[in-house]
Design an enzyme around this catalytic site. Structure first.
Site: not given
Length: 230
Positions: A22, A25, A115, A191
């Site tokens: 993504h 990010e 991410h 994350e």
């Protein structure tokens, strides 16, 4: 794709790190810079040990076109790359198509997809608990890696994160689930926060590029503690 390490011959481990599926990010690519800084530092004893035992396959930015265009979630064709791993299209999702081709060609013993999460102000891992063919060894190694990273890095924690998938409910369109299912290895999604780590807030810079880089170094320390058992 960047390849680093002698691989330890036929018995060497095949370690994969990919990031920024993504494109919004951006912390993922700073994390990758920290990873590469350490893996290219041959004066570092942890680095030397890892490179003697493994071959690293690293894709620092899975979505360069989306990044160039300022997209949040998609590539140039409007595809969310982390939703096509079960059946990527060479035309519309070539990034995943060719990453998968290389994984099939080279093999995978450990995989991390890096991410950032817009909502949760913590660093955490998401696993593969819902895949159909989950095995005890890969789950044990994943839990061990998670616990080791929490012990080594004050910026990482295990209390907050995504709900675990129930058995048999995984989404094989997602990278971590597909890799874990296909290769039977520990695979995970890392994350990081967009603004700051609520467990250790930094009022001036928040979750900064430098902190992303340091977390990458600790991720390698944790890998070093279990690489022999992969």
């Amino acid at each position: 794709m960047i390849e680093v390490g002698s691989g330890g011959g036929q018995e060497g481990k095949r370690i994969w790190f990919i990031g920024r599926q993504h494109p919004g990010e951006t912390m993922a690519e700073w994390w990758m810079e920290g990873l590469l800084d350490r893996l290219l530092d041959t004066d570092d004893p942890v680095t030397r040990s890892l490179l003697s035992k493994a071959r690293f396959y690293i894709i620092p930015n899975m979505n360069p076109d989306g990044s160039r265009r300022g997209h949040l979630r998609t590539n140039a064709a409007g595809v969310n790359l982390n939703r096509v791993w079960n059946d990527p299209d060479e035309k519309n999702s070539p990034e995943v198509y060719w990453a998968r081709r290389n994984m099939e060609r080279l093999g995978v013993d450990f995989h991390m997809d890096v991410h950032g999460d817009e909502a949760l102000p913590y660093n955490f891992l998401a696993g593969f608990e819902g895949i159909p063919s989950i095995n005890e060894k890969q789950l044990r190694l994943y839990h061990r890696y998670q616990a080791t990273l929490a012990r080594l890095s004050p910026d990482f924690q295990t209390e907050h994160g995504y709900p675990k998938d129930a058995p048999g409910t995984s989404d094989l369109k997602k990278c971590t689930d597909w890799v874990a299912e296909r290769f039977g290895c520990p695979a995970m999604t890392l994350e990081m926060p967009f603004k700051d780590n609520a467990n250790d807030p930094e009022p001036t810079f928040g979750w900064s590029p430098e902190r992303s880089k340091h977390l990458a170094r600790h991720c390698l320390d944790a890998l070093h503690e279990l690489i022999d058992d992969l």
